[in-house]
Enzyme design. Structure first.
Site: not given
Ligand code: ATR
Length: 283
Positions: A19, A70, A107, A133-134, A158-159, A224
């Protein structure tokens, strides 16, 4: 020198070794002449709640919270800000003398502050933004842009089911879009933000092409390390304006420092240069 009157604040996460927050906050503390110290804490993952409960009453004045705690941090709090509630996560806990724990999330302010610093003409109210991302980071970003008046926040993941669930939960301007299903996502985007961890420490690259974005679209990566991820490198090759995750890290630290000490960080400290040096880069 640390003594009985020294105010203790810190950051809790697992892992916490890399960190940059202790470096940034302790530089601000030193330059402010405060009798305080900012300490990294890595409790065992299953002892996080016990650790926070043990801080009630002010032995520690406040804590930043990072992965994977968090969501648990918000659950520990007696009161929470709107930002923490809508992100369903807290990155800041303040311990009041009466035993109360207050949760906040800086954030979102860090994200918008990074845009204001590195893409000065950008206005979140002016058009659609795309968030990749989700997970928790995407949720916080979507909530921040929605609160800032963005007319359309597009979640691409992705999902796809997880994008749908996030959009249904946040509601308002937040929608799930699926480029694979032919939905038009990028053509009129004002900004595209990577809120996945893809690209961290050189691991992988997002399977997203930015070629369809308008030339003025601002491309931002929350990762980063490295500072220029493959995603940002693609944006730079297309001559798009970019915002980096290090600026977001620094901008979320500012309101945390203010909450700890009731004063802003000293302006003479170049937190970005300090962080870049620690990352092995020059300013
Ligand atoms: P955070 O709390 O840091 O956001 P998380 O809840 O584990 O971490 O979410 C990770 C995100 O990165 C998700 O949206 C994940 O996509 P999935 O929902 O399909 O799993 C995305 N992610 C992780 N690895 C990935 C990859 N190789 N390609 C595309 N998306 C990815």
């Amino acid at each position: 020198m640390i003594n009985g009157a020294t105010v203790v604040v810190g950051v809790v996460g697992s892992p916490i070794r890399h960190s940059l927050s202790p470096l940034i906050h302790n530089a601000w503390i030193a330059a402010s002449g405060l009798d305080a110290v900012y300490v990294p804490f890595p409790p065992p993952v299953d002892r996080f709640t016990a650790f926070v409960e043990g801080c009630r009453g002010g032995a520690i004045r406040g804590l930043n919270v990072t992965l994977p705690f968090k969501e648990a941090a918000l659950a520990c709090a007696d009161r929470a800000s709107v930002a923490a509630k809508s992100a369903q996560a807290a990155n800041l806990l303040i311990f009041e003398a009466d035993g109360t724990i207050i949760a906040d999330n800086t954030d979102g302010a860090g994200l918008l502050g990074a845009f204001a610093a590195q893409a000065p003409g950008f206005d979140p109210r002016a058009g659609p933004v795309v968030i990749l991302g989700a997970g928790g980071a995407a949720r916080g970003a979507a909530a921040a842009f929605a609160a800032a008046g963005c007319p359309e926040v597009r979640i691409v993941n992705r999902t796809f089911e997880k994008a749908l669930a996030l959009a249904a939960d946040l509601g308002g301007p937040v929608h799930a879009l699926n480029p694979i299903a032919g939905m038009k996502v990028f053509g009129d985007a004002m900004a595209v933000i990577n809120a996945t961890s893809v690209g961290l420490d050189g691991a992988g690259a997002l399977d997203i092409t930015l070629a369809d974005t308008p030339p003025t679209a601002v491309i931002m990566d929350m990762v980063y390390k490295p500072l220029v991820t493959p995603f940002l490198a693609q944006a730079l090759a297309l001559d798009r304006p970019t915002v980096d995750g290090l600026e977001m890290l620094i901008r979320q630290a500012v309101p945390s420092f203010e909450a700890f000490f009731g004063q802003p960080p000293p302006t003479e400290v170049d937190a970005r240069a300090i962080a870049l040096k620690a990352l092995g880069m020059s300013a």
